[in-house]
Motif scaffolding. Structure first.
Motif, mmCIF file in Angstrom:
data_model
loop_
_atom_site.group_PDB
_atom_site.id
_atom_site.type_symbol
_atom_site.label_atom_id
_atom_site.label_comp_id
_atom_site.label_asym_id
_atom_site.label_seq_id
_atom_site.Cartn_x
_atom_site.Cartn_y
_atom_site.Cartn_z
ATOM 1 N N LEU A 25 0.865 -1.156 -0.013
ATOM 2 C CA LEU A 25 0.020 -0.067 -0.017
ATOM 3 C C LEU A 25 0.929 1.191 -0.148
ATOM 4 C CD1 LEU A 25 -2.638 1.123 0.186
ATOM 5 C CD2 LEU A 25 -2.581 0.901 2.827
ATOM 6 N N ARG A 29 0.752 4.190 -3.011
ATOM 7 C CA ARG A 29 0.517 5.376 -2.838
ATOM 8 C C ARG A 29 1.823 6.377 -3.133
ATOM 9 N NH1 ARG A 29 -1.662 5.221 3.538
ATOM 10 N NH2 ARG A 29 -4.082 4.759 2.856
ATOM 11 N N ARG A 44 -7.359 0.665 -3.507
ATOM 12 C CA ARG A 44 -8.817 0.250 -2.864
ATOM 13 C C ARG A 44 -8.537 -1.098 -2.438
ATOM 14 N NH1 ARG A 44 -14.624 1.534 -5.388
ATOM 15 N NH2 ARG A 44 -15.891 1.495 -3.395
ATOM 16 N N LYS A 47 -6.432 -2.004 0.334
ATOM 17 C CA LYS A 47 -6.741 -1.359 1.694
ATOM 18 C C LYS A 47 -8.208 -2.486 2.044
ATOM 19 C CE LYS A 47 -6.689 3.513 1.314
ATOM 20 N NZ LYS A 47 -7.389 4.800 1.281
ATOM 21 N N ARG A 48 -8.603 -2.973 1.008
ATOM 22 C CA ARG A 48 -9.769 -3.979 1.770
ATOM 23 C C ARG A 48 -9.160 -5.390 2.077
ATOM 24 N NH1 ARG A 48 -15.007 -2.808 -2.255
ATOM 25 N NH2 ARG A 48 -15.129 -0.794 -1.506
#
Length: 70
Positions: A25, A29, A44, A47-48
């Motif tokens: 992640l 980013r 996304r 994150k999930r």
């Protein structure tokens, strides 16, 4: 990751997987910030996946605490 696959992993394996996803992640980013990320939906999804792993870790710890209490 599928929830069934995650529930089959042990506690240390889940922690390692979470650590890998957090690092991924961060990299996503960074790529997004520099404009090199081709698919922003990867952020996304990652994150999930992290949330799924945290949920399974909480379930496992709750189950262990209940087993110790009984």
């Amino acid at each position: 990751m599928d929830l069934k696959e995650l529930r089959q992993l042990s506690g240390p394996e889940l922690a390692d997987k979470e650590k890998q996803l957090v690092q991924e992640l961060f990299n996503l980013r960074f790529q997004f910030g520099t404009g090199r990320l081709e698919n922003p939906m990867q952020i996304r999804k990652t994150k999930r996946d992290i949330a799924r792993i945290k949920t399974v870790i909480a379930e496992v710890s709750k189950k262990e605490a209940k087993a110790k209490g009984s």
